[in-house]
Design a protein around this motif. Structure first.
Motif, PDB file in Angstrom:
ATOM      1  N   SER A 297       0.959  -1.205  -0.156  1.00  0.00           N
ATOM      2  CA  SER A 297      -0.103   0.189   0.061  1.00  0.00           C
ATOM      3  C   SER A 297       0.882   1.356   0.105  1.00  0.00           C
ATOM      4  O   SER A 297       0.398   2.350  -0.177  1.00  0.00           O
ATOM      5  CB  SER A 297      -1.034  -0.004   1.259  1.00  0.00           C
ATOM      6  N   THR A 298       2.213   1.281   0.244  1.00  0.00           N
ATOM      7  CA  THR A 298       2.908   2.242   0.307  1.00  0.00           C
ATOM      8  C   THR A 298       4.354   1.923  -0.622  1.00  0.00           C
ATOM      9  O   THR A 298       5.282   2.722  -0.506  1.00  0.00           O
ATOM     10  CB  THR A 298       3.589   2.398   1.795  1.00  0.00           C
ATOM     11  N   SER A 299       4.112   1.094  -1.540  1.00  0.00           N
ATOM     12  CA  SER A 299       5.086   0.851  -2.391  1.00  0.00           C
ATOM     13  C   SER A 299       5.642   1.948  -3.323  1.00  0.00           C
ATOM     14  O   SER A 299       6.559   2.199  -3.839  1.00  0.00           O
ATOM     15  CB  SER A 299       4.837  -0.261  -3.310  1.00  0.00           C
ATOM     16  N   GLN A 304      11.814   0.105  -2.174  1.00  0.00           N
ATOM     17  CA  GLN A 304      12.891  -0.700  -1.762  1.00  0.00           C
ATOM     18  C   GLN A 304      12.376  -1.952  -0.688  1.00  0.00           C
ATOM     19  O   GLN A 304      12.737  -2.975  -0.934  1.00  0.00           O
ATOM     20  CB  GLN A 304      14.222   0.055  -1.467  1.00  0.00           C
ATOM     21  N   LYS A 305      11.446  -1.351   0.360  1.00  0.00           N
ATOM     22  CA  LYS A 305      11.057  -2.053   1.571  1.00  0.00           C
ATOM     23  C   LYS A 305      10.251  -3.184   0.610  1.00  0.00           C
ATOM     24  O   LYS A 305       9.974  -4.309   1.381  1.00  0.00           O
ATOM     25  CB  LYS A 305      10.341  -1.076   2.514  1.00  0.00           C
ATOM     26  N   THR A 306       9.322  -2.873  -0.099  1.00  0.00           N
ATOM     27  CA  THR A 306       8.488  -3.845  -0.610  1.00  0.00           C
ATOM     28  C   THR A 306       9.298  -5.116  -1.471  1.00  0.00           C
ATOM     29  O   THR A 306       8.987  -6.079  -1.410  1.00  0.00           O
ATOM     30  CB  THR A 306       7.480  -3.135  -1.502  1.00  0.00           C
ATOM     31  N   VAL A 307      10.204  -4.399  -2.195  1.00  0.00           N
ATOM     32  CA  VAL A 307      10.944  -5.423  -3.086  1.00  0.00           C
ATOM     33  C   VAL A 307      11.835  -6.461  -2.183  1.00  0.00           C
ATOM     34  O   VAL A 307      11.898  -7.559  -2.001  1.00  0.00           O
ATOM     35  CB  VAL A 307      11.906  -4.771  -4.057  1.00  0.00           C
ATOM     36  N   PHE A 308      12.181  -6.017  -0.740  1.00  0.00           N
ATOM     37  CA  PHE A 308      12.977  -6.514   0.243  1.00  0.00           C
ATOM     38  C   PHE A 308      12.131  -7.698   0.781  1.00  0.00           C
ATOM     39  O   PHE A 308      12.602  -8.823   1.171  1.00  0.00           O
ATOM     40  CB  PHE A 308      13.348  -5.689   1.136  1.00  0.00           C
ATOM     41  N   ALA A 326       7.747 -19.220  -5.209  1.00  0.00           N
ATOM     42  CA  ALA A 326       8.972 -18.606  -5.268  1.00  0.00           C
ATOM     43  C   ALA A 326       9.067 -17.694  -6.731  1.00  0.00           C
ATOM     44  O   ALA A 326       9.527 -16.575  -6.468  1.00  0.00           O
ATOM     45  CB  ALA A 326      10.089 -19.523  -5.231  1.00  0.00           C
ATOM     46  N   ARG A 327       8.757 -18.157  -7.861  1.00  0.00           N
ATOM     47  CA  ARG A 327       8.717 -17.550  -9.219  1.00  0.00           C
ATOM     48  C   ARG A 327       8.067 -16.424  -9.000  1.00  0.00           C
ATOM     49  O   ARG A 327       8.160 -15.373  -9.294  1.00  0.00           O
ATOM     50  CB  ARG A 327       8.451 -18.479 -10.117  1.00  0.00           C
ATOM     51  N   GLU A 328       6.534 -16.598  -8.380  1.00  0.00           N
ATOM     52  CA  GLU A 328       5.727 -15.783  -8.257  1.00  0.00           C
ATOM     53  C   GLU A 328       6.163 -14.331  -7.422  1.00  0.00           C
ATOM     54  O   GLU A 328       6.068 -13.228  -8.080  1.00  0.00           O
ATOM     55  CB  GLU A 328       4.566 -16.085  -7.558  1.00  0.00           C
ATOM     56  N   TYR A 329       6.966 -14.579  -6.288  1.00  0.00           N
ATOM     57  CA  TYR A 329       7.346 -13.351  -5.546  1.00  0.00           C
ATOM     58  C   TYR A 329       8.451 -12.703  -6.371  1.00  0.00           C
ATOM     59  O   TYR A 329       8.682 -11.586  -6.217  1.00  0.00           O
ATOM     60  CB  TYR A 329       7.622 -13.944  -4.056  1.00  0.00           C
ATOM     61  N   ALA A 330       9.548 -13.396  -6.835  1.00  0.00           N
ATOM     62  CA  ALA A 330      10.501 -13.082  -7.536  1.00  0.00           C
ATOM     63  C   ALA A 330      10.276 -12.148  -8.838  1.00  0.00           C
ATOM     64  O   ALA A 330      10.534 -11.162  -9.187  1.00  0.00           O
ATOM     65  CB  ALA A 330      11.556 -13.992  -7.880  1.00  0.00           C
ATOM     66  N   THR A 331       9.149 -12.712  -9.397  1.00  0.00           N
ATOM     67  CA  THR A 331       8.406 -11.906 -10.533  1.00  0.00           C
ATOM     68  C   THR A 331       8.055 -10.511 -10.265  1.00  0.00           C
ATOM     69  O   THR A 331       8.204  -9.580 -10.681  1.00  0.00           O
ATOM     70  CB  THR A 331       7.277 -12.622 -11.347  1.00  0.00           C
ATOM     71  N   ARG A 332       7.255 -10.597  -9.146  1.00  0.00           N
ATOM     72  CA  ARG A 332       6.490  -9.352  -8.522  1.00  0.00           C
ATOM     73  C   ARG A 332       7.748  -8.419  -8.240  1.00  0.00           C
ATOM     74  O   ARG A 332       7.491  -7.209  -8.271  1.00  0.00           O
ATOM     75  CB  ARG A 332       5.842  -9.942  -7.401  1.00  0.00           C
ATOM     76  N   ALA A 333       8.829  -8.871  -7.318  1.00  0.00           N
ATOM     77  CA  ALA A 333       9.965  -8.141  -6.926  1.00  0.00           C
ATOM     78  C   ALA A 333      10.550  -7.247  -8.304  1.00  0.00           C
ATOM     79  O   ALA A 333      10.931  -6.192  -8.384  1.00  0.00           O
ATOM     80  CB  ALA A 333      10.793  -8.812  -6.446  1.00  0.00           C
ATOM     81  N   PHE A 334      10.814  -8.220  -9.391  1.00  0.00           N
ATOM     82  CA  PHE A 334      11.484  -7.613 -10.520  1.00  0.00           C
ATOM     83  C   PHE A 334      10.486  -6.479 -11.255  1.00  0.00           C
ATOM     84  O   PHE A 334      11.065  -5.440 -11.593  1.00  0.00           O
ATOM     85  CB  PHE A 334      11.652  -8.806 -11.390  1.00  0.00           C
ATOM     86  N   LEU A 336       8.157  -4.617 -10.118  1.00  0.00           N
ATOM     87  CA  LEU A 336       8.106  -3.462  -9.048  1.00  0.00           C
ATOM     88  C   LEU A 336       9.534  -2.816  -9.202  1.00  0.00           C
ATOM     89  O   LEU A 336       9.469  -1.542  -9.359  1.00  0.00           O
ATOM     90  CB  LEU A 336       7.966  -4.022  -7.578  1.00  0.00           C
ATOM     91  N   ALA A 337      10.568  -3.459  -9.329  1.00  0.00           N
ATOM     92  CA  ALA A 337      11.865  -2.925  -9.295  1.00  0.00           C
ATOM     93  C   ALA A 337      12.107  -1.959 -10.568  1.00  0.00           C
ATOM     94  O   ALA A 337      12.502  -0.754 -10.796  1.00  0.00           O
ATOM     95  CB  ALA A 337      13.223  -3.761  -9.148  1.00  0.00           C
ATOM     96  N   LYS A 338      11.415  -2.527 -11.498  1.00  0.00           N
ATOM     97  CA  LYS A 338      11.725  -1.946 -13.098  1.00  0.00           C
ATOM     98  C   LYS A 338      10.696  -0.798 -12.982  1.00  0.00           C
ATOM     99  O   LYS A 338      11.052   0.270 -13.461  1.00  0.00           O
ATOM    100  CB  LYS A 338      11.311  -3.046 -14.238  1.00  0.00           C
ATOM    101  N   GLU A 339       9.536  -0.902 -12.504  1.00  0.00           N
ATOM    102  CA  GLU A 339       8.501   0.056 -12.735  1.00  0.00           C
ATOM    103  C   GLU A 339       8.852   1.192 -11.732  1.00  0.00           C
ATOM    104  O   GLU A 339       8.678   2.545 -12.140  1.00  0.00           O
ATOM    105  CB  GLU A 339       7.417  -0.555 -11.961  1.00  0.00           C
TER     106      GLU A 339
END
Length: 366
Positions: A297-299, A304-308, A326-334, A336-339
């Motif tokens: 909600s604060t991403s 960075q904290k959400t990605v962590f 595991a793939r689902e969460y890594a994909t979400r992190a990637f 968000l990092a790009k976005e």
């Protein structure tokens, strides 16, 4: 037939329901040593714990055989006690897992079994009963039965007060459950007091950075979050995330070293695991998923904290050998990092996690 016929019951023997201790009218036909007041409680117990321990109860609830010597009798008693101790821990872990999964009604029968076996092994006033009382209190809170929860907590407190051998870990659990009680009663000042004591005793028992201490930080953070003290909540959520991240990454490093040795020596791969029991894994999922939902909600302000947290969830599921999650969460992190245009280093680190999963899927453990 699972109906009990009164004339078949020996005179003077009272059969009680396994769940509520009311007069029993039914018996489990699989083990014939477990009784219930009706279909509802029989089904509840079966779905919670009885299916898992049905056959294990038979030697515990039938008369001991005749032994030819005192030595054989002592050996038989030792085996009986070992079986009971095994069931104490097994039922406790199952009940804990249900609680972390939010299945409060299912936790009750398993916790009751743990309590009764503890009474049989340790006596009616032992401090060993306290963990089971606390499970039942937490389950009662989850079901909205606050008065029942207070009764179990009073029993636990009284047992602790009478004991001279109560360890810091038990004190920690007691204060954590008292904190949860006062949260349910919306008495946040008293809840903070008990959770602070939970953290203190857990730190004495395990250290300030241990995953077993993190639960106190997490519940304290939830109080501050509910009171809109977001800076304090954020600090504590970050600490909890860091504790779990360090534990899981350290675990991965240890397993990686062992895996290399196994490949070198035996020519086969080494299975991955978390080093946690089922209840601890359920706790990790509950805590980290809750923090992720709050972080999401604060991403926009703290990506960075959400990605962590997403990377920590990735490592948890990777070690649990759940590659799809595991793939689902890594994909979400990637994504968000790009976005959010995070650093190239951060994006590369996440890509390494995705490649780790791809390698596992290409060469599954056999």
């Amino acid at each position: 037939m699972d109906i009990i016929y009164p004339l078949a019951v020996p005179k003077g023997r009272r059969l009680c329901c396994e769940v509520c201790e009311a007069p029993a009218e039914r018996v489990c036909t699989a083990c014939t040593v477990t009784y219930y007041c009706g279909v509802v409680h029989q089904r509840a117990d079966w779905n919670s714990i009885h299916e898992k321990i049905c056959q294990l109860l038979i030697p515990l609830r039938t008369s001991m055989p005749f032994y030819n010597s005192e030595e054989e009798r002592r050996h038989g008693l030792q085996q009986l006690q070992q079986r009971q101790k095994h069931l104490i821990e097994f039922c406790y872990t199952v009940a804990q897992k249900y609680l972390f999964e939010g299945k409060h009604a299912a936790a009750v029968p398993a916790a009751l079994h743990s309590l009764r076996f503890r009474m049989n092994v340790h006596g009616l006033s032992s401090v060993e009963l306290v963990p089971a009382y606390l499970l039942l209190a937490e389950a009662s809170l989850g079901l909205g039965h606050i008065v029942q929860a207070e009764e179990y907590l009073s029993q636990a407190q009284w047992t602790v007060l009478k004991s001279t051998e109560c360890c810091s870990a038990t004190h920690s659990l007691l204060h954590r459950n008292l904190g949860l009680l006062y949260i349910a009663k919306e008495n946040y000042e008293e809840a903070r007091y008990h959770l602070a004591n939970d953290i203190y005793f857990a730190s004495c028992a395990f250290g300030t950075e241990d995953i077993r201490t993190s639960g106190g930080y997490f519940h304290l953070a939830n109080i501050f979050y509910g009171l809109k003290k977001l800076d304090l909540a954020d600090t504590l959520y970050t600490k909890v995330s860091e504790i779990w991240s360090k534990y899981l990454n350290d675990r991965y490093q240890v397993l990686s070293r062992v895996r290399i040795q196994q490949i070198d020596l035996l020519g086969k791969r080494f299975e991955t695991d978390t080093g946690l029991d089922e209840a601890q894994e359920a706790e990790a999922i509950q805590i980290l998923t809750s923090i992720w939902n709050i972080r999401e909600s604060t991403s926009d302000t703290a990506p960075q904290k959400t990605v962590f947290v997403l990377k920590t969830l990735f490592m948890l599921y990777y070690l649990m050998m759940n590659s799809s999650k595991a793939r689902e969460y890594a994909t979400r992190a990637f994504s968000l990092a790009k976005e959010q245009n995070l650093s190239v280093h951060e994006q590369d680190a996440i890509e390494e996690l995705l490649s780790l999963i791809s390698a596992e899927e290409a060469h599954p453990i056999t």
